[in-house]
Design an enzyme around this catalytic site. Structure first.
Site, PDB file in Angstrom:
ATOM      1  CG  ASP A  91      -2.001  -1.012   1.166  1.00  0.00           C
ATOM      2  OD1 ASP A  91      -2.795  -0.935   0.218  1.00  0.00           O
ATOM      3  OD2 ASP A  91      -2.068  -1.880   2.055  1.00  0.00           O
TER       4      ASP A  91
ATOM      5  CG  HIS B 251      -4.022  -0.222  -3.200  1.00  0.00           C
ATOM      6  ND1 HIS B 251      -4.777  -0.404  -2.043  1.00  0.00           N
ATOM      7  CD2 HIS B 251      -4.666   0.740  -3.912  1.00  0.00           C
ATOM      8  CE1 HIS B 251      -5.813   0.409  -2.071  1.00  0.00           C
ATOM      9  NE2 HIS B 251      -5.769   1.115  -3.177  1.00  0.00           N
TER      10      HIS B 251
ATOM     11  CG  MET C 169      -4.618   4.024  -1.692  1.00  0.00           C
ATOM     12  SD  MET C 169      -4.682   3.246  -0.074  1.00  0.00           S
ATOM     13  CE  MET C 169      -3.277   2.150  -0.223  1.00  0.00           C
TER      14      MET C 169
END
Ligand code: DX5
Ligand code: ZN
Length: 214
Positions: A34, A65, A67
């Site tokens: 993340d 991922h 973000m």
């Protein structure tokens, strides 16, 4: 498919190598990584330098991922850091089609991520380009949050869209996944489950991964 992608956000950052080796020896399929920029989401996690070290120790694909706002700026950097799968938020890309193609052209699998408030119907004209779609089942930014129940309906809608337009496309779910909701999510049509706290805060993470896949 029933894949598990444990989220390293809940690992012990002081003992990352130890935790990665545990995952190497477990039944998990991917490692979920993340990346947060403090703008798209209220939290900051880590970036390419840390991922390079994760890559050195991990024996499985890195499911990264992003973000971050305007992630198209960093496609080459994350490829160089060792990402195998790169997912970007629908809400963070002005030119999503261009960004997804750039990810594929760089030799990675590409995915689109939807926040909990973003309808599956918005994927109608981009689903053909996606190797996977990640549905957020919490508001992104933090591990250990409560699963949003509306996700089951979104998984079913997405399954129907994929069946119609891109049957190869994988469906991933991220946030608040645990041993109770995992079977229901697979049943609804999910292929890949991300789990942070449920894995790393359990007494036996490798056993929890095995149970989630069973
Ligand atoms: C949240 C992250 C998740 C998070 C999941 O913004 O995208 O991957 O690590 O953690 P749990 O499984 O604890 O909700
Ligand atoms: Zn995630």
């Amino acid at each position: 498919m029933k894949l598990v992608s444990p989220s390293l956000l809940s690992a012990d950052f002081g003992n990352l190598q130890r935790d990665i080796e545990m995952l190497n020896n477990s039944q998990c399929d991917w490692l979920h990584v993340d990346v947060m920029d403090g703008i798209f989401v209220p939290n900051i996690s880590f970036g390419q330098p840390v991922i390079k070290h994760i890559r050195k120790h991990a024996t499985k694909p890195l499911d990264v991922h992003l973000m971050i706002m305007d992630p198209g700026r960093y496609v080459a950097d994350f490829k160089a850091a060792g990402a195998d799968i790169l997912t970007v938020h629908y809400e963070a890309c002005t030119h999503l089609d261009r960004t997804l193609h750039a990810i594929k052209d760089a030799g990675m699998q590409c995915g689109t991520v939807l926040n909990p408030h973003t309808p599956v119907s918005l994927l109608e004209d981009i689903i053909q380009v996606c190797d996977l779609v990640l549905l957020m089942s919490v508001n992104p930014g933090f591990g250990g949050q409560k699963f949003i129940e509306n996700t089951y309906a979104k998984v079913r809608q997405l399954r129907a869209l994929c069946d119609r337009k891109n049957p190869q496309c994988l469906i991933e779910v991220d946030g608040g996944v645990n041993l109770d909701n995992a079977p229901l999510l697979y049943e609804a049509g999910a292929d890949v489950l991300v789990a942070g706290n449920a894995v790393f805060k359990s007494d036996n993470p490798a056993e929890t991964i095995a149970k989630m896949k069973a």
